[in-house]
Design a protein around this motif. Structure first.
Motif: not given
Ligand code: ADP
Ligand code: MG
Length: 270
Positions: A97-106, A134-141
């Motif tokens: 995976l690209s560095e970007n995708r890998l960071t998102k996945l992590r 927050r870092l993943a850009g997901e809704r903060q539950d």
């Protein structure tokens, strides 16, 4: 969680069982190699590691100093790239995976617990737990975060700062934080290394509980045979290769195995 596509649906018949297992593995390494340096100076930190960890299991990784534990953890968690082989996370190959995708996945699919807790001192306990979302850009539950804090016994401490908590309490926050996104795997690097024995046992009990009641998958590097005895399975590394395993480990059996591994000179034949 989104359904995962089976990446390799057309394997030949003899391997059906093996690939059936792959579909359920939280994480799988195939022939993973990683070396540092070049030429005569090359250090082979991982020499071809194959393993699959089932979902909902607690695994310890042990081995003498320099045996490759940290390199294993970093390659498995997508923090470092192997020189060869593949890593599958929830059936998805992540090695290329690209560095970007890998960071998102992590951020969304891997949880981390460190020896030194690594909480952000300026954020509250609740904000620390929400940080991966927050870092993943997901809704903060927030509801889920409060639930997790209650589960680790810190329901009353959501508004405090990490500096107002004991080491054991900070590590509980880190565990809640590692679980907030419902990751495929939680990697814990010596999570009890900075804690006294009683507090360490509480933290290990919480990790055990996350596996048993939430279906989490936890992989923990540890030096401590007692810590290892909280897990389902211990994998031993020696000189960059798997050197055996113990299921349902008891502390004495783990300690005996470690003594034998440590006594063997590095580079000697197994
Ligand atoms: P462990 O965590 O079991 O102590 P490591 O994975 O840290 O083992 O290291 C395995 C081997 O790789 C050791 O010989 C170590 O010196 C070497 N190594 C690890 N990281 C690096 C690096 N960044 N540069 C050079 N050598 C490294
Ligand atoms: Mg290490």
């Amino acid at each position: 969680m989104a359904p995962r596509r089976d990446r390799r649906p057309t394997e030949h018949a003899g391997q059906t069982e093996q690939y059936g297992r792959l579909a359920h593995a939280a994480i799988e390494l195939r022939a993973v190699r990683r070396s540092y340096g070049r030429g005569a100076e090359t250090v082979h930190a991982l020499r071809g590691v194959d393993l699959a960890l089932e979902r909902g299991t607690f695994t310890a990784v042990m081995g003498p100093s320099g045996s490759g534990k940290s390199t294993f953890l970093q390659c498995a968690a997508g923090l470092d790239r192997p020189d060869g082989g593949e890593v599958y996370l929830g059936g998805e190959e992540i090695t290329r995976l690209s560095e970007n995708r890998l960071t998102k996945l992590r951020r969304s699919r891997i949880g981390f617990v460190f020896q030194s807790f690594n909480l952000l001192p300026s954020l509250t306990v609740l904000q620390n737990v929400l940080l991966p979302q927050r870092l993943a850009g997901e809704r903060q539950d927030r509801g889920r975060a409060r639930e997790l804090l209650a589960q680790v016994g810190l329901g009353e401490h959501a508004g405090r700062r990490p500096g107002q908590l004991s080491g054991g309490q900070q590590q509980r926050v880190a565990i809640a934080r590692a679980l907030i996104t419902g990751p495929d795997v939680v990697f814990a690097d010596e999570p009890t290394g900075a804690l006294d024995t009683r507090t360490a046992h509480e933290v290990l009990g919480l990790l055990r509980n996350a596996v048993d009641t939430m279906g989490a998958t936890v992989v923990m590097v540890t030096h401590d045979p007692v810590a290892a005895s909280f897990t389902d399975r211990v994998l031993f590394l020696a000189d960059g290769a798997l050197a055996g395993e113990l299921h349902h480990p008891d502390p004495q059996a783990v300690a005996d195995r470690m003594v034998r591994l440590t006594a063997r000179p590095v580079g000697a034949a197994a």
